[in-house]
Design an enzyme around this catalytic site. Structure first.
Site, PDB file in Angstrom:
ATOM      1  N   HIS A 186     -34.589 -17.558   3.169  1.00  0.00           N
ATOM      2  CA  HIS A 186     -34.863 -18.794   2.401  1.00  0.00           C
ATOM      3  C   HIS A 186     -35.993 -18.573   1.386  1.00  0.00           C
ATOM      4  O   HIS A 186     -37.026 -19.243   1.418  1.00  0.00           O
ATOM      5  CB  HIS A 186     -35.188 -19.965   3.339  1.00  0.00           C
ATOM      6  CG  HIS A 186     -34.966 -21.300   2.684  1.00  0.00           C
ATOM      7  ND1 HIS A 186     -34.510 -22.409   3.355  1.00  0.00           N
ATOM      8  CD2 HIS A 186     -35.144 -21.703   1.397  1.00  0.00           C
ATOM      9  CE1 HIS A 186     -34.419 -23.437   2.522  1.00  0.00           C
ATOM     10  NE2 HIS A 186     -34.804 -23.017   1.316  1.00  0.00           N
ATOM     11  N   ARG A 223     -27.859 -24.791   1.255  1.00  0.00           N
ATOM     12  CA  ARG A 223     -28.450 -25.092   2.560  1.00  0.00           C
ATOM     13  C   ARG A 223     -27.572 -24.480   3.640  1.00  0.00           C
ATOM     14  O   ARG A 223     -26.330 -24.394   3.480  1.00  0.00           O
ATOM     15  CB  ARG A 223     -28.504 -26.604   2.810  1.00  0.00           C
ATOM     16  CG  ARG A 223     -29.658 -27.324   2.177  1.00  0.00           C
ATOM     17  CD  ARG A 223     -31.001 -26.969   2.817  1.00  0.00           C
ATOM     18  NE  ARG A 223     -32.090 -27.670   2.182  1.00  0.00           N
ATOM     19  CZ  ARG A 223     -32.840 -27.205   1.175  1.00  0.00           C
ATOM     20  NH1 ARG A 223     -32.598 -26.003   0.683  1.00  0.00           N
ATOM     21  NH2 ARG A 223     -33.836 -27.918   0.682  1.00  0.00           N
TER      22      ARG A 223
HETATM   23  P1  NDP Z   1     -28.601 -31.285  -8.228  1.00  0.00           P
HETATM   24  O1  NDP Z   1     -28.743 -32.596  -7.543  1.00  0.00           O
HETATM   25  O2  NDP Z   1     -29.134 -31.151  -9.603  1.00  0.00           O
HETATM   26  O3  NDP Z   1     -27.064 -30.865  -8.280  1.00  0.00           O
HETATM   27  C1  NDP Z   1     -26.215 -31.038  -7.202  1.00  0.00           C
HETATM   28  C2  NDP Z   1     -24.805 -30.663  -7.625  1.00  0.00           C
HETATM   29  O4  NDP Z   1     -23.971 -30.703  -6.458  1.00  0.00           O
HETATM   30  C3  NDP Z   1     -24.205 -31.642  -8.643  1.00  0.00           C
HETATM   31  O5  NDP Z   1     -23.386 -30.943  -9.555  1.00  0.00           O
HETATM   32  C4  NDP Z   1     -23.343 -32.557  -7.756  1.00  0.00           C
HETATM   33  O6  NDP Z   1     -22.224 -33.152  -8.414  1.00  0.00           O
HETATM   34  C5  NDP Z   1     -22.843 -31.550  -6.731  1.00  0.00           C
HETATM   35  N1  NDP Z   1     -22.411 -32.234  -5.511  1.00  0.00           N
HETATM   36  C6  NDP Z   1     -23.123 -33.019  -4.693  1.00  0.00           C
HETATM   37  N2  NDP Z   1     -22.343 -33.501  -3.687  1.00  0.00           N
HETATM   38  C7  NDP Z   1     -21.121 -32.988  -3.900  1.00  0.00           C
HETATM   39  C8  NDP Z   1     -19.876 -33.117  -3.228  1.00  0.00           C
HETATM   40  N3  NDP Z   1     -19.742 -33.874  -2.129  1.00  0.00           N
HETATM   41  N4  NDP Z   1     -18.826 -32.456  -3.723  1.00  0.00           N
HETATM   42  C9  NDP Z   1     -18.921 -31.711  -4.835  1.00  0.00           C
HETATM   43  N5  NDP Z   1     -20.084 -31.529  -5.524  1.00  0.00           N
HETATM   44  C10 NDP Z   1     -21.157 -32.172  -5.064  1.00  0.00           C
HETATM   45  O7  NDP Z   1     -29.266 -30.204  -7.245  1.00  0.00           O
HETATM   46  P2  NDP Z   1     -29.990 -28.838  -7.635  1.00  0.00           P
HETATM   47  O8  NDP Z   1     -29.078 -28.047  -8.491  1.00  0.00           O
HETATM   48  O9  NDP Z   1     -31.361 -29.086  -8.136  1.00  0.00           O
HETATM   49  O10 NDP Z   1     -30.170 -28.174  -6.191  1.00  0.00           O
HETATM   50  C11 NDP Z   1     -29.055 -27.924  -5.363  1.00  0.00           C
HETATM   51  C12 NDP Z   1     -29.532 -27.526  -3.966  1.00  0.00           C
HETATM   52  O11 NDP Z   1     -30.092 -26.224  -3.955  1.00  0.00           O
HETATM   53  C13 NDP Z   1     -30.648 -28.377  -3.368  1.00  0.00           C
HETATM   54  O12 NDP Z   1     -30.176 -29.611  -2.890  1.00  0.00           O
HETATM   55  C14 NDP Z   1     -31.187 -27.485  -2.268  1.00  0.00           C
HETATM   56  O13 NDP Z   1     -30.496 -27.734  -1.054  1.00  0.00           O
HETATM   57  C15 NDP Z   1     -30.862 -26.084  -2.764  1.00  0.00           C
HETATM   58  N6  NDP Z   1     -32.083 -25.299  -3.052  1.00  0.00           N
HETATM   59  C16 NDP Z   1     -32.284 -24.147  -2.348  1.00  0.00           C
HETATM   60  C17 NDP Z   1     -33.392 -23.371  -2.598  1.00  0.00           C
HETATM   61  C18 NDP Z   1     -33.585 -22.073  -1.924  1.00  0.00           C
HETATM   62  O14 NDP Z   1     -34.664 -21.457  -2.073  1.00  0.00           O
HETATM   63  N7  NDP Z   1     -32.601 -21.555  -1.211  1.00  0.00           N
HETATM   64  C19 NDP Z   1     -34.401 -23.784  -3.590  1.00  0.00           C
HETATM   65  C20 NDP Z   1     -34.063 -24.999  -4.291  1.00  0.00           C
HETATM   66  C21 NDP Z   1     -32.941 -25.731  -4.007  1.00  0.00           C
HETATM   67  P3  NDP Z   1     -22.391 -34.176  -9.650  1.00  0.00           P
HETATM   68  O15 NDP Z   1     -22.783 -33.311 -10.822  1.00  0.00           O
HETATM   69  O16 NDP Z   1     -21.059 -34.787  -9.799  1.00  0.00           O
HETATM   70  O17 NDP Z   1     -23.488 -35.137  -9.249  1.00  0.00           O
HETATM   71  C1  OXD Z   2     -35.789 -26.508  -2.046  1.00  0.00           C
HETATM   72  C2  OXD Z   2     -35.920 -25.324  -1.208  1.00  0.00           C
HETATM   73  O1  OXD Z   2     -34.969 -27.366  -1.744  1.00  0.00           O
HETATM   74  O2  OXD Z   2     -36.907 -24.578  -1.353  1.00  0.00           O
HETATM   75  O3  OXD Z   2     -36.516 -26.588  -3.061  1.00  0.00           O
HETATM   76  O4  OXD Z   2     -35.053 -25.056  -0.386  1.00  0.00           O
END
Ligand code: NDP
Ligand code: OXD
Length: 314
Positions: A277, A229
């Site tokens: 994006h 993000r």
């Molecule tokens: P998940 O919830 O599966 O994974 C999140 C990861 O981030 C986990 O490993 C979590 O740790 C870690 N995390 C969260 N908070 C912290 C912190 N404070 N410090 C360290 N690590 C942290 O999310 P996804 O993989 O499904 O998606 C990740 C992000 O990708 C979404 O939230 C979205 O913002 C973005 N996204 C962007 C898209 C785009 O087109 N650009 C499309 C889809 C998603 P832990 O394993 O310990 O819980």
């Molecule tokens: C998502 C995105 O969070 O598209 O899926 O950014």
């Protein structure tokens, strides 16, 4: 049961409505752009609905987010306190892995240099390390981060991950929390950010973090790739880091302000790739069948693995 389908104006709602109607198994599908009976709505499938809209649904049982990130929804202080489910979908995951791999290879194979030389018709060969000599670090080893990690490792990179918990992920060296961050950064040449935007992660990609990246790697300098993000990054710090060599290059898909304003200098930086994006689009073909299955499982009282924990914000 009635499912309200509501999304931001820049999304075309028609293909979503059509597919929900086709695969919804008789569930009533309600178009949020037209007048509807708020009391009849039991479920909502949404992407960035107008703040306050969901608070007006007295019989809402669950909210299904049409994307992986729920930061925009959670920013709505009036969001009803019902289960919030996000997307976990193989199609979306594969798209993200394609984008991240493309960007990692683009910098690793020194394409910014070769494209500039091509423009001048200059034949100049650079030293090219092997992938096994380059260290990729993935901030956020969740659903998306893990899949990227698998593919990048298969290509040959040395891949490690950083997460909140630091929990073990088979096949990868893992680092956890703030305490684990310095060591993780110090072994990272290509940094991939796939974190959710939460109170804890806002602004994490700043000058201090860039300065902690490895300076002893085989690439000309560290590279930043962010598809999590825009709120994760301090954009002025990225520009300053590119200018003073703290970062050798960057690929960014997400921005503090979207669309990225035309006069933002990030567009023009020669060592910067900007995409609008699009790293991993949500599509009705990829997602609707899974959401319909999730709604049915939720109604049977099953625990869904993709339920958002409101305390952590993801
Ligand atoms: P998940 O919830 O599966 O994974 C999140 C990861 O981030 C986990 O490993 C979590 O740790 C870690 N995390 C969260 N908070 C912290 C912190 N404070 N410090 C360290 N690590 C942290 O999310 P996804 O993989 O499904 O998606 C990740 C992000 O990708 C979404 O939230 C979205 O913002 C973005 N996204 C962007 C898209 C785009 O087109 N650009 C499309 C889809 C998603 P832990 O394993 O310990 O819980
Ligand atoms: C998502 C995105 O969070 O598209 O899926 O950014």
């Amino acid at each position: 049961m009635a499912l309200l389908v509501a999304m931001a104006q820049h999304w075309d709602a028609e293909p979503w409505l059509e597919r929900f109607r086709r695969l919804g198994g008789g569930m009533e599908i309600v178009d949020a752009r037209k007048p509807y009976d708020a009391a009849s709505i039991t479920h909502a499938a949404v992407w960035k609905p107008d703040p306050g809209m969901l608070a007006g649904l007295p019989n809402l049982r669950a909210i299904f987010n049409l994307g992986a990130g729920v930061d925009a929804l959670l920013a709505d202080r009036t969001l009803p306190d019902v289960p919030l489910i996000r997307i976990i979908d193989p199609d979306l995951t594969a798209r993200m892995t394609e984008w991240v791999t493309l960007q990692a290879l683009y910098h690793f194979r020194q394409m910014p240099h070769y494209l500039a030389r091509q423009a001048e018709a200059v034949w100049e060969q650079l030293d090219q390390p092997g992938a096994h000599e380059v260290r990729v670090g993935i901030l956020g080893m969740g659903v998306l981060g893990r899949d990227c990690a698998d593919v990048l490792k298969r290509i040959g990179f040395q891949v490690a991950g950083w997460s909140r918990s630091g929990k073990a992920v088979e096949g990868f060296e893992m680092f956890g929390g703030e305490a684990g961050l310095p060591a993780f950064l110090a072994r990272t040449d290509i940094l991939v950010a796939l974190l959710p935007l939460t109170e804890a992660t806002r602004g994490v990609l700043d000058r201090k973090l860039f300065a902690g990246l490895a300076r002893d790697g085989r690439l000309p300098g560290p590279v930043l790739i962010n598809a999590g993000r825009g709120g994760l990054q301090v954009e002025a710090d990225i520009l300053a880091a590119l200018d003073d060599g703290t970062l050798a290059g960057a690929s960014i898909d997400v921005f503090e302000t979207e669309p990225l304003p035309a006069d933002n200098p990030l567009w023009k930086h020669p060592r910067m790739i900007v995409t609008p994006h699009v790293a991993a689009d949500s599509t009705p073909e990829g997602l609707v069948a899974g959401i319909v299955r999730d709604i049915a499982a939720f109604e049977r009282g099953e625990e869904l693995p993709n339920r958002v924990d409101r305390a952590t914000g993801y």
